[in-house]
Enzyme design. Structure first.
Site, mmCIF file in Angstrom:
data_model
loop_
_atom_site.group_PDB
_atom_site.id
_atom_site.type_symbol
_atom_site.label_atom_id
_atom_site.label_comp_id
_atom_site.label_asym_id
_atom_site.label_seq_id
_atom_site.Cartn_x
_atom_site.Cartn_y
_atom_site.Cartn_z
ATOM 1 C CG HIS A 144 70.804 14.611 43.894
ATOM 2 N ND1 HIS A 144 71.602 14.443 44.995
ATOM 3 C CD2 HIS A 144 71.290 13.796 42.938
ATOM 4 C CE1 HIS A 144 72.544 13.560 44.709
ATOM 5 N NE2 HIS A 144 72.384 13.158 43.472
ATOM 6 C CG PHE A 160 59.950 11.168 51.815
ATOM 7 C CD1 PHE A 160 59.014 10.185 51.538
ATOM 8 C CD2 PHE A 160 61.270 10.931 51.492
ATOM 9 C CE1 PHE A 160 59.398 8.998 50.964
ATOM 10 C CE2 PHE A 160 61.662 9.741 50.924
ATOM 11 C CZ PHE A 160 60.723 8.763 50.656
ATOM 12 N NE ARG A 161 56.265 18.447 48.402
ATOM 13 C CZ ARG A 161 56.725 17.850 47.314
ATOM 14 N NH1 ARG A 161 56.463 16.578 47.099
ATOM 15 N NH2 ARG A 161 57.445 18.502 46.443
ATOM 16 C CG ASP A 183 67.193 12.954 49.710
ATOM 17 O OD1 ASP A 183 66.293 13.581 50.310
ATOM 18 O OD2 ASP A 183 68.104 13.502 49.086
ATOM 19 N N GLY A 239 64.621 16.268 54.694
ATOM 20 C CA GLY A 239 65.207 17.599 54.608
ATOM 21 C C GLY A 239 64.246 18.675 54.165
ATOM 22 N NE ARG A 276 66.987 21.033 44.900
ATOM 23 C CZ ARG A 276 67.226 20.105 45.826
ATOM 24 N NH1 ARG A 276 66.225 19.493 46.414
ATOM 25 N NH2 ARG A 276 68.450 19.780 46.167
#
Length: 190
Positions: free
Chosen positions: A86, A120-121, A117, A140, A89
């Site tokens: 997630h 990813f940047r 997930d 996202g 965080r």
């Protein structure tokens, strides 16, 4: 009603809670508290079996963080999994999904869709995930940052940047498309 499955009762609770937010839940803190109440920490494989029996379409589950869970999902007939902490965080001390990809892919084979997930940047992050065995990476964070910075145009800009990075990084690896990626491009760090 199925024994051991709490989803029908949970559905009734969610429908009731959608009618109007309780006092104080229109703020960010109130919304965070409301989301926490809707999480179901007791969700079990019994609920996954219940869903699988009733849903003939593709079924993916998110939040898998171990090879054992991935194997169980495969055994339950789940079509795909999302390796996710997630975004780190809520579980900032947990394993990174990227660290699990190769081992999970080896355990479940190619029959199961494997998504990642995990914050990813960059385009190179997506390439690493693909090289390690993921079918795709969820992006996202980049799109939400774009949305916050510039609305719809910001999202479009963020996606164009990711596409350009992917294209450039593929070229630097000597590839022209994702399908050309293979194990020969990976090396285990020492």
């Amino acid at each position: 009603m199925d024994q051991g499955c709490a989803l029908p009762q949970r559905r009734a609770h969610l429908q009731e809670s959608r009618r109007s937010p309780p006092a104080g839940e229109t703020s960010v803190q109130g919304a965070a508290a409301a989301i926490g109440r809707h999480l179901m920490p007791s969700l079990s494989w019994a609920e996954m079996r219940w869903l699988r029996q009733r849903w003939p379409g593709k079924l993916l589950i998110k939040g898998i963080l171990s090879v054992e869970e991935a194997r169980q999902a495969s055994a339950e007939g789940i079509d795909g999994i999302v390796l996710s902490n997630h975004g780190g965080r809520q579980l900032d001390g947990s394993v990174s999904p990227l660290e699990l990809v190769a081992e999970v892919r080896a355990a479940v084979g190619d029959a199961m869709t494997l998504l990642l997930d995990g914050g990813f940047r960059r385009g190179s992050d997506v390439l690493k995930a693909r090289l390690l065995g993921a079918d795709a990476a969820m992006l996202g964070r980049a799109t939400l940052y774009g949305l916050g910075a510039g609305g719809e145009a910001g999202v479009d800009h963020a996606l164009r940047l990711l596409h350009a990075e992917l294209d450039r990084d593929l070229g630097l690896l000597g590839c022209s498309k994702l399908e050309e990626l293979d194990d020969s491009l990976m090396r285990e760090s020492r």
